[in-house]
Scaffold this motif. Structure first.
Motif, PDB file in Angstrom:
ATOM      1  N   GLU A  69     -10.779  -2.317  -0.155  1.00  0.00           N
ATOM      2  CA  GLU A  69      -9.574  -1.554  -0.486  1.00  0.00           C
ATOM      3  C   GLU A  69      -9.647  -0.146   0.088  1.00  0.00           C
ATOM      4  OE1 GLU A  69     -11.773   0.207  -4.072  1.00  0.00           O
ATOM      5  OE2 GLU A  69     -11.985  -1.488  -2.686  1.00  0.00           O
ATOM      6  N   ALA A  71      -3.036  -2.292  -8.553  1.00  0.00           N
ATOM      7  CA  ALA A  71      -3.921  -2.643  -7.445  1.00  0.00           C
ATOM      8  C   ALA A  71      -3.315  -2.261  -6.108  1.00  0.00           C
ATOM      9  CB  ALA A  71      -4.225  -4.141  -7.474  1.00  0.00           C
ATOM     10  N   ALA A  72      -1.996  -2.259  -6.029  1.00  0.00           N
ATOM     11  CA  ALA A  72      -1.339  -1.845  -4.790  1.00  0.00           C
ATOM     12  C   ALA A  72      -1.630  -0.378  -4.493  1.00  0.00           C
ATOM     13  CB  ALA A  72       0.168  -2.084  -4.886  1.00  0.00           C
ATOM     14  N   VAL A 128      -4.519   1.567  -6.164  1.00  0.00           N
ATOM     15  CA  VAL A 128      -5.936   1.941  -6.211  1.00  0.00           C
ATOM     16  C   VAL A 128      -6.856   0.880  -5.621  1.00  0.00           C
ATOM     17  CG1 VAL A 128      -5.661   3.427  -8.213  1.00  0.00           C
ATOM     18  CG2 VAL A 128      -6.250   1.011  -8.530  1.00  0.00           C
ATOM     19  N   GLY A 129      -6.286  -0.211  -5.115  1.00  0.00           N
ATOM     20  CA  GLY A 129      -7.126  -1.250  -4.546  1.00  0.00           C
ATOM     21  C   GLY A 129      -7.358  -2.383  -5.512  1.00  0.00           C
ATOM     22  N   ALA A 130      -7.543  -3.585  -4.969  1.00  0.00           N
ATOM     23  CA  ALA A 130      -7.607  -4.785  -5.803  1.00  0.00           C
ATOM     24  C   ALA A 130      -9.042  -5.227  -6.082  1.00  0.00           C
ATOM     25  CB  ALA A 130      -6.836  -5.913  -5.136  1.00  0.00           C
ATOM     26  N   ALA A 131      -9.981  -4.315  -5.956  1.00  0.00           N
ATOM     27  CA  ALA A 131     -11.383  -4.685  -6.145  1.00  0.00           C
ATOM     28  C   ALA A 131     -11.597  -5.316  -7.507  1.00  0.00           C
ATOM     29  CB  ALA A 131     -12.271  -3.447  -6.005  1.00  0.00           C
ATOM     30  N   GLY A 132     -12.150  -6.516  -7.528  1.00  0.00           N
ATOM     31  CA  GLY A 132     -12.462  -7.186  -8.787  1.00  0.00           C
ATOM     32  C   GLY A 132     -11.329  -8.011  -9.345  1.00  0.00           C
ATOM     33  N   LEU A 133     -10.148  -7.806  -8.820  1.00  0.00           N
ATOM     34  CA  LEU A 133      -8.979  -8.473  -9.401  1.00  0.00           C
ATOM     35  C   LEU A 133      -8.958  -9.972  -9.102  1.00  0.00           C
ATOM     36  CD1 LEU A 133      -6.458  -8.111 -11.043  1.00  0.00           C
ATOM     37  CD2 LEU A 133      -5.234  -7.436  -8.981  1.00  0.00           C
ATOM     38  N   LEU A 161       1.423  -6.990  -2.298  1.00  0.00           N
ATOM     39  CA  LEU A 161       1.151  -7.042  -3.740  1.00  0.00           C
ATOM     40  C   LEU A 161       2.418  -6.768  -4.554  1.00  0.00           C
ATOM     41  CD1 LEU A 161      -2.317  -5.247  -3.935  1.00  0.00           C
ATOM     42  CD2 LEU A 161      -1.813  -7.679  -4.078  1.00  0.00           C
ATOM     43  N   ARG A 187      -7.691   8.191 -11.708  1.00  0.00           N
ATOM     44  CA  ARG A 187      -7.713   7.140 -10.690  1.00  0.00           C
ATOM     45  C   ARG A 187      -8.879   6.187 -10.917  1.00  0.00           C
ATOM     46  NH1 ARG A 187      -6.476   5.987  -5.156  1.00  0.00           N
ATOM     47  NH2 ARG A 187      -4.936   7.657  -5.144  1.00  0.00           N
ATOM     48  N   ALA A 191      -9.984  -4.179 -12.812  1.00  0.00           N
ATOM     49  CA  ALA A 191     -11.002  -5.206 -12.638  1.00  0.00           C
ATOM     50  C   ALA A 191     -11.518  -5.786 -13.953  1.00  0.00           C
ATOM     51  CB  ALA A 191     -12.174  -4.629 -11.840  1.00  0.00           C
ATOM     52  N   ARG A 251      -0.571  -4.324   3.041  1.00  0.00           N
ATOM     53  CA  ARG A 251      -1.194  -4.835   1.838  1.00  0.00           C
ATOM     54  C   ARG A 251      -0.507  -4.358   0.557  1.00  0.00           C
ATOM     55  NH1 ARG A 251      -3.693  -1.760  -0.849  1.00  0.00           N
ATOM     56  NH2 ARG A 251      -4.896  -2.594  -2.527  1.00  0.00           N
ATOM     57  N   GLU A 252      -0.163  -3.085   0.471  1.00  0.00           N
ATOM     58  CA  GLU A 252       0.529  -2.580  -0.714  1.00  0.00           C
ATOM     59  C   GLU A 252       1.824  -3.358  -0.926  1.00  0.00           C
ATOM     60  OE1 GLU A 252       0.717   1.657  -0.959  1.00  0.00           O
ATOM     61  OE2 GLU A 252       2.509   1.627  -2.231  1.00  0.00           O
TER      62      GLU A 252
END
Lengths: 188, 188
Positions: free
Chosen positions: A181, A103-104, A106-111, B148, B76, B84, B144-145
């Motif tokens: 994200e 997630a760091a 590709v982004g934490a969407a949904g996590l 996490l 990706r 997610a 943010r990265e």
DNA sequence: CGGCGCATGTAACAAGTTACATGATTTG
DNA sequence: CAAATCATGTAACTTGTTACATGCGCCG
């Protein structure tokens, strides 16, 4: 390789059939060593072949298809030896930690949903352990078998407590910035 | 099934060859998802076949046998989706807890040595994590990265702290009565 | 140029998982 | 006796582990 030793331990605690063992591997022993019934039957076969366990003659002999097993001296000796052997702890392998690291990037969407879901699961497990503790280890009848089993349960309680605490923190952090994200390839 | 996702994460952090990945799976990523070079090469092959990664043309093209890989958009996307998804936590499977439970039945002879050995290993790991924390997460540059990744490291620190604490307690209990175990079949 | 280490792989196996198969027993 | 369920087991597959194989380049 620990499954045979888990089975030997379970059978020493109480001689059982394959299905009874399966049930006990869903609670009790299963709290720190899980196994499916296929694994168990396969392993029971091997343990019998190598003379570590044997089938019990049936107490109620008429109605006969459950096979109860008991541990033979060879099995007990093998287990005692295994207890004293050197085994390095297995490296941690946790998919949720991996997902946070992913997630760091590709982004934490949904996590955040997942974190809260896991939080609920661990809270429930912790609660179950605490009830077992109250039921099975009440005051201090501390014979030696009891003290060791209590230690194991306390490990479970501490581990679940850790997860509850950590997930609470993690959920807060992810909620704070999880939504928007920064995807460097937005069209992909 | 998480190995491919571990590799995708590692490659997104930095495009690498198989051997470089192997080295990174001995530290960093490997702290919570270990893998051997055989697993890695096998998985790299699959990921390339399914169009999630590709081989990079060499920067220094003359001396050529290392294969560097980078992640493609499909990879990706797959990773982001996986982050997610719902995945239940794997049940605990810890041989040392199992050995303690076995010791409750067959006696804890020899186990105290193992407990102290594990205590040393976990102390060392904890120390290593603490040094990484000091080096990589100094004051509060909390992009943010970073936050996490820090969370993941904190999980490692808490887990190792738990083991140090629990093993200290366990070693004390086992030392108190571990020696003279009551073997019901002394001649076996 | 011979041996050592680097880098990538193959092969064989063991352990764990998922899906299905078979017979026996109870129950409606 | 048909259907549901109990109890044991097979088969096929995936993942992880261990041991070995191959080719290349560097260094003495």
């Amino acid at each position: 390789m620990s499954l045979p030793h888990a089975i030997l331990t379970a059978l020493l605690e109480k001689p059982s059939s394959g299905l009874e063992l399966t049930r006990r591997f869903d609670r009790s022993i299963g709290y720190f060593w899980s196994a499916t019934h296929q694994q168990i039957y396969r392993e029971l076969g091997r343990l019998e072949e190598t003379g570590q366990i044997r089938e019990l003659p049936h107490e109620a002999p008429a109605r006969g298809r459950r096979k109860e097993y008991e541990v033979l001296p060879a099995g007990r000796a093998e287990l005692a030896a295994w207890v004293a052997e050197e085994h390095d702890p297995k490296p941690v392998r946790d998919a949720l930690l991996l997902r946070l690291r992913a997630a760091a990037v590709v982004g934490a969407a949904g996590l955040d949903v997942e974190l809260r879901r896991h939080l609920g699961l661990h809270r429930a497990q912790l609660e179950e352990y605490r009830q077992i503790e109250q039921r099975d280890f009440p005051a201090d009848r501390a014979d030696r078998e009891n003290r060791l089993q209590h230690l194991v349960l306390q490990a479970g309680i501490s581990l679940e407590s850790f997860w509850v605490q950590w997930l609470t923190e993690a959920a807060a952090v992810v909620a704070a910035d999880g939504g928007p994200e920064p995807d460097p390839r937005p069209g992909a």
